[in-house]
Write an enzyme that holds these catalytic residues in place. Structure first.
Site, PDB file in Angstrom:
ATOM      1  N   LEU A 133       0.718  -1.136   0.096  1.00 50.75           N
ATOM      2  CA  LEU A 133      -0.077   0.001   0.150  1.00 50.75           C
ATOM      3  C   LEU A 133       0.901   1.347  -0.081  1.00 50.75           C
ATOM      4  O   LEU A 133       1.866   1.141   0.651  1.00 50.75           O
ATOM      5  CB  LEU A 133      -0.748  -0.120   1.279  1.00 50.75           C
ATOM      6  CG  LEU A 133      -2.021  -1.283   1.482  1.00 50.75           C
ATOM      7  CD1 LEU A 133      -2.605  -0.994   2.758  1.00 50.75           C
ATOM      8  CD2 LEU A 133      -2.910  -1.073   0.239  1.00 50.75           C
ATOM      9  N   ASP A 134       0.498   2.298  -0.582  1.00 49.91           N
ATOM     10  CA  ASP A 134       1.142   3.565  -0.765  1.00 49.91           C
ATOM     11  C   ASP A 134       1.343   4.132   0.825  1.00 49.91           C
ATOM     12  O   ASP A 134       0.619   3.785   1.840  1.00 49.91           O
ATOM     13  CB  ASP A 134       0.605   4.621  -1.735  1.00 49.91           C
ATOM     14  CG  ASP A 134       0.517   4.134  -3.021  1.00 49.91           C
ATOM     15  OD1 ASP A 134       1.538   3.294  -3.336  1.00 49.91           O
ATOM     16  OD2 ASP A 134      -0.525   4.673  -3.779  1.00 49.91           O
ATOM     17  N   LYS A 135       2.268   5.107   0.995  1.00 51.34           N
ATOM     18  CA  LYS A 135       2.499   5.731   2.175  1.00 51.34           C
ATOM     19  C   LYS A 135       1.452   6.225   2.892  1.00 51.34           C
ATOM     20  O   LYS A 135       1.184   5.935   4.213  1.00 51.34           O
ATOM     21  CB  LYS A 135       3.592   6.803   2.124  1.00 51.34           C
ATOM     22  CG  LYS A 135       3.970   7.334   3.312  1.00 51.34           C
ATOM     23  CD  LYS A 135       5.147   8.479   3.402  1.00 51.34           C
ATOM     24  CE  LYS A 135       5.450   9.094   4.524  1.00 51.34           C
ATOM     25  NZ  LYS A 135       6.490  10.184   4.316  1.00 51.34           N
ATOM     26  N   ARG A 160      -5.665   6.040  -8.043  1.00 51.13           N
ATOM     27  CA  ARG A 160      -5.381   7.408  -7.757  1.00 51.13           C
ATOM     28  C   ARG A 160      -5.232   7.729  -9.257  1.00 51.13           C
ATOM     29  O   ARG A 160      -5.853   8.841  -9.786  1.00 51.13           O
ATOM     30  CB  ARG A 160      -4.081   7.704  -7.294  1.00 51.13           C
ATOM     31  CG  ARG A 160      -4.200   7.123  -5.492  1.00 51.13           C
ATOM     32  CD  ARG A 160      -2.571   6.973  -5.040  1.00 51.13           C
ATOM     33  NE  ARG A 160      -1.983   8.396  -4.716  1.00 51.13           N
ATOM     34  CZ  ARG A 160      -0.855   8.629  -4.417  1.00 51.13           C
ATOM     35  NH1 ARG A 160       0.019   7.455  -4.179  1.00 51.13           N
ATOM     36  NH2 ARG A 160      -0.472   9.684  -4.166  1.00 51.13           N
ATOM     37  N   THR A 219      -2.028   5.374   2.084  1.00 51.52           N
ATOM     38  CA  THR A 219      -2.983   4.688   1.904  1.00 51.52           C
ATOM     39  C   THR A 219      -3.217   3.684   3.246  1.00 51.52           C
ATOM     40  O   THR A 219      -2.061   3.224   3.652  1.00 51.52           O
ATOM     41  CB  THR A 219      -2.929   3.615   0.749  1.00 51.52           C
ATOM     42  OG1 THR A 219      -2.859   4.653  -0.398  1.00 51.52           O
ATOM     43  CG2 THR A 219      -3.987   2.840   0.777  1.00 51.52           C
TER      44      THR A 219
END
Length: 343
Positions: A156-158, A258, A160
């Site tokens: 997962l992105d930072k 996104r 998220t």
């Protein structure tokens, strides 16, 4: 497929496992498939290949085979392996974890916002993996087949938040990697996006690095560049100027949700990299500007939460389904918009 040392830490999920394919030479002598593959795969042990075979990840002519299968001339051989993790010293750190489920094969956690998943350039400590290494080292009992480091099969992105599964053993890692590669897992996200999303939609468009800014992704609608990506979007609640949506991933590309939603004119609320951190819809009145500023203060980045995750348990083969509540900041953000619309 060689690892690029300059690649972003938050890489796409499908780069976390490799897909090799071979056409056996007409003059090939009979040989065990694990021996055949170990001579052709870089940085791979026989144990990894045998684990892949046990989990159905070694396929010959369209059918899974065991590691003692004898390769024959003109066979079509394919194998899915977890991507080799960067050789970075993993420093154990006592960072609290929100553990949803854990057994001797895997752990399911609820990742907080503002946390990078894996150590890399500029983020060698304070990551989820640092926390997991400490947790695994301090378990009262650890099985002998422990993988030796947290086995990542997706990220997962930072900024998220939400549910992630991490493997503890070689077999679990290989099995889960194949499930993600085969797209048999079920992943649903909640996102707050700018604009009034008119209807549910299926977004399809190749994703790749932007030619102007390599840190972000862009859509290549003609399909000449990038990788195939599909996102299913369902409207959950409308607030007029913003919309709460559910996104179901058919593929798992870098920044897929996104990028796809920005392409459709609905960047995620407070997305610092894709234009969601400014007023996209609404008035220029000072009171409204202050309201949006106060909303931005509630979350550190994009309003995106990995709400649920479903997969087959690698050992018991039972279907596992996990769901998580929205984090406090995200929920307060929705409450704020609810009051704004009502008032």
């Amino acid at each position: 497929m060689n690892e690029d040392p300059g690649r972003d830490v938050e890489q796409e999920e499908e780069e976390l496992f490799e897909h090799y394919r071979f056409k056996v030479d007409p003059g090939q002598e009979l040989v065990r498939i694990d021996k055949y593959l170990i001579d052709r795969l870089p940085n791979t042990s026989r144990n990894k290949i045998q684990s892949a075979a046990r989990n159905g990840s070694v396929v010959v002519n369209g059918k899974s085979v065991k590691s003692n299968y004898k390769v024959k001339p003109k066979d079509e051989v394919a194998i899915v392996l977890p991507y080799p993790v960067r050789e970075i010293e993993l420093i154990p750190q006592n960072i609290p974890l929100d553990i949803i489920y854990e057994d001797d094969q895997l752990i399911v956690i609820n990742k907080p916002a503002d946390m990078v998943v894996h150590p890399g350039y500029g983020n060698y400590t304070g990551t989820l993996v640092n926390a997991l290494v400490y947790h695994f080292d301090n378990l009262p009992e650890r099985k002998s087949d422990y993988y030796g480091r947290p086995g990542l099969v997706h990220r997962l992105d930072k900024h998220t938040t939400g549910i992630m599964v991490v493997a503890k053993t070689e077999d679990a890692l290989t099995n889960l990697a194949k499930q993600f590669y085969d797209r048999t897992t079920e992943r649903r996200y909640h996102a707050l996006v700018w604009g009034d999303v008119e209807e549910d939609m299926r977004i399809e468009g190749n994703l790749g690095r932007s030619f102007q800014n390599r840190k972000v992704m862009t859509v290549f609608p003609e399909g000449d560049h990038g990788k195939h990506a599909v996102t299913h979007v369902k409207v959950l609640k409308r607030f007029g100027l913003v919309t709460l949506v559910e996104c179901k991933l058919e593929t798992g590309r870098t920044h897929q949700i996104r990028t796809h939603l920005k392409w459709k004119g609905h960047p995620l609320f407070h997305d610092l990299e894709y234009g969601g951190d400014r007023i996209v819809r609404g008035t220029t009145h000072d009171k409204y500007k202050q309201f949006i500023h106060n909303c931005f203060e509630l979350i550190p980045g994009q309003a995106l939460h990995a709400k649920s995750l479903g997969f087959q348990h690698p050992k018991t083969h039972e279907w596992m389904q996990f769901d998580s509540e929205l984090p406090q900041g995200f929920q307060e953000l929705l409450n704020k918009w609810e009051r704004y619309v009502t008032e």
